[in-house]
Design an enzyme around this catalytic site. Structure first.
Site, short mmCIF file in Angstrom:
data_model
loop_
_atom_site.label_atom_id
_atom_site.label_comp_id
_atom_site.label_asym_id
_atom_site.label_seq_id
_atom_site.Cartn_x
_atom_site.Cartn_y
_atom_site.Cartn_z
CG HIS A 87 -4.00 -5.96 14.69
ND1 HIS A 87 -2.83 -6.20 15.18
CD2 HIS A 87 -3.96 -5.75 13.06
CE1 HIS A 87 -2.00 -6.21 14.04
NE2 HIS A 87 -2.54 -5.95 12.94
CG HIS B 180 4.28 -1.36 2.03
ND1 HIS B 180 2.95 -1.89 1.70
CD2 HIS B 180 4.45 -1.94 3.38
CE1 HIS B 180 2.51 -2.84 2.85
NE2 HIS B 180 3.50 -2.61 3.81
CB CYS C 182 1.11 -7.57 16.78
SG CYS C 182 -0.02 -6.13 16.76
CB CYS D 105 -1.70 -9.07 19.11
SG CYS D 105 -2.51 -8.65 17.31
CE LYS E 206 -16.38 18.92 -11.24
NZ LYS E 206 -15.88 20.29 -10.94
CB CYS F 131 -4.41 -5.57 19.59
SG CYS F 131 -3.05 -5.17 18.72
CG HIS G 2 -0.41 0.00 2.54
ND1 HIS G 2 0.39 1.07 3.35
CD2 HIS G 2 -0.39 -1.06 3.51
CE1 HIS G 2 0.75 0.52 4.06
NE2 HIS G 2 0.39 -0.75 4.54
#
Ligand code: ZN
Length: 505
Positions: free
Chosen positions: A146, A20, A128, A125, A297, A143, A17
């Site tokens: 999360h 990164h 994690c 977790c 737009k 967590c 994403h």
């Protein structure tokens, strides 16, 4: 001195994403800039592949963990390529060379007396892959990242005596006040250390997808320990038949603020325990927050980095992220913000300056940059830009350096407005002045393009080629370093304006 820069390695269980992309581009800008300066650069990125979450996801899909890791690692490798990153190596923690080197370092920590057997009990977790302290939990036993309810778990494993490194860490922070920046992050890490450090698990008993503990094959090395070591192990095998450790270690790390504790507390302690020099520096950047209310737009309400790169070129994403948000702080980005900066700054200020300058040199001087003396006032204003960019980038102020460059872009635009070369061209008595103006403009554009090259390599190279000046070295980055005389060529618009889609009738 060599320059070894790293990004965190990206966990293969996630989809690539914008976050990164952000750290990878930042590291790439620094690496490219230092190469321009002739430094001996090594730039590392890669993927973190072990641990329970990967094993669980593989099990759900009915494949081996390695198969899942192979498939997902490629997505990150592809992203790195699409971003134009010039990494020297892409490490995977499932590389057998990495695994062997991890075992060697962990064995050293053990042999130096910093490991003991114990029982861990705490809230774990699985997403994690980390136990949480009571103080970290939110809403009862959830967590904090999360927001899932955590179970209290207990297991026998090997412990790293982090508590024994409290004083050495405090000394490190006292002796090297800039080893963690920005200052707020330094303070945060130091106050965490001063609260008192608890020992941490070095191994896990229940999973098999990981690096076996060398003296106890029933356990695997805790995924964070394994992952952190990538920065060190990569140098031992990135080039076949060569160990680059002496040449490049210690590293400079770029990380996001969510992994500060691991990098600024546990990691240096591990290295001290193994008798290895700690990193040269750690820079912590903030988060990019998507403001979905400011829609555009043509782009909708969310910035999809792949779509931006496809439609407007990789350079525009690389530019926007470091222009819009001050690197080191949190900040908002938006589709509308992208479009505004694209049109106002890339299309109008930089792209248009380039087109106008080349067009005037073609029309008035047959494409040959006049060999004339440079405008003195402009030379004065631009004399220090390359020095300021260098200082800012030495301090990892990636946005500040870009601001310096952009101030100079605007100065050149003002120069065109003030001098009105199209009027000089109609006046035969002004030929000498026109030579000076055109030569100054070409030289200014050249300098700015050399400076902005780490941010927008493709566009800067195209413009420099059109100016007949392809040298990217920093030696030539000062205004006046090159004179006139170059033959220019035509340049297609670098950044065609984004026009809103025609409204439906
Ligand atoms: Zn979690």
């Amino acid at each position: 001195m060599s320059f070894y820069i790293t990004t965190p390695i990206y966990y293969v269980n996630a989809e690539p994403h914008l976050g990164h992309a952000y750290t990878t581009i930042a590291a790439d800008i620094l690496a490219r800039h230092m190469r321009q300066r002739g430094e001996d650069v090594f730039f590392l990125t890669g993927t973190d592949e072990h641990g329970e979450p990967v094993a669980q996801a593989a099990e759900r899909e009915g494949v081996a963990p390695r198969e899942l890791a192979d498939r997902n690692s490629v997505k990150f490798r592809d992203l790195v390529k699409r971003l134009g990153a010039t990494n020297d190596f892409f490490i995977r923690t499932s590389d057998p060379e990495h695994e062997r080197a991890v075992q060697e370092v962990v064995q050293k920590i053990h042999d130096n007396g910093h490991v003991y057997a114990g029982t861990y009990e705490g809230y774990y977790c699985p997403r994690c892959a980390d136990f949480k302290t009571e103080a970290e939990l939110v809403d009862g036993t959830k967590c904090p990242i999360h927001l899932i309810v955590l179970e209290r778990e207990k297991e026998d494993n090997w412990f790293f005596k982090l508590s024994a490194f409290q004083e050495p860490l405090e000394r490190l922070y006292a002796e090297r006040p800039e080893w963690v920046t920005p200052q707020s992050r330094y303070n945060e890490a130091l106050s965490f250390i001063k609260q008192g450090l608890n020992d941490v698990s070095l191994s896990r008993a229940r999973i098999s997808w990981g690096v076996p503990v060398p003296w106890d094959e029933s356990q695997v090395i805790y995924v964070w320990i394994d992952a952190l070591l990538n920065y060190y192990t990569a140098l031992s095998y990135a080039r076949e038949g060569e160990d680059l450790t002496e040449r490049y270690w210690p590293a400079r790390h770029l990380i996001g603020k969510d992994i500060l504790k691991f990098h600024a507390v546990i990691w240096p302690a591990m290295l001290m325990a193994a008798g290895i020099e700690v990193p040269r520096s750690i820079f912590i950047h903030g988060y990019l927050l998507m403001d979905e209310h400011k829609m555009s737009k043509s782009l909708g309400n969310v910035i999809d980095p792949l779509e931006v790169m496809d439609r407007f070129g990789t350079d525009t994403l690389r530019y926007y992220l470091f222009r819009e948000v001050n690197f080191g702080q949190d900040g908002s980005i938006s589709a509308a913000g992208f479009e505004t900066r694209y049109n106002a700054e890339l299309a109008n200020e930089y792209g248009n300056l380039a087109s106008r300058t080349l067009a005037m040199i073609a029309r008035y001087r047959d494409g040959l940059v006049p060999d004339a003396s440079l405008d003195e006032q402009l030379a004065g204003d631009l004399a220090e830009v390359h020095e300021r960019v260098r200082e800012k980038l030495d301090a990892v102020d990636i946005s500040g350096a870009l601001e310096e460059i952009w101030t100079a872009v605007r100065r050149l635009n003002r120069f065109v407005q003030d001098e009105e070369p199209w009027k000089l061209a109609k006046d035969e008595g002004a030929a000498e002045r026109l030579d000076a103006v055109l030569c100054s403009l070409a030289e200014g554009l050249r300098v700015l393009s050399v400076l902005v090259h780490p941010y927008m390599p493709d566009s800067a190279e195209r413009l420099l080629a059109a100016l007949g000046q392809e040298d990217l070295s920093y030696d030539g980055a000062s205004f006046g370093a090159r004179g006139g005389g170059a033959q220019t060529s035509k340049l297609e618009p670098l950044f065609p304006r984004i026009e809103p889609p025609a409204a439906a009738a």
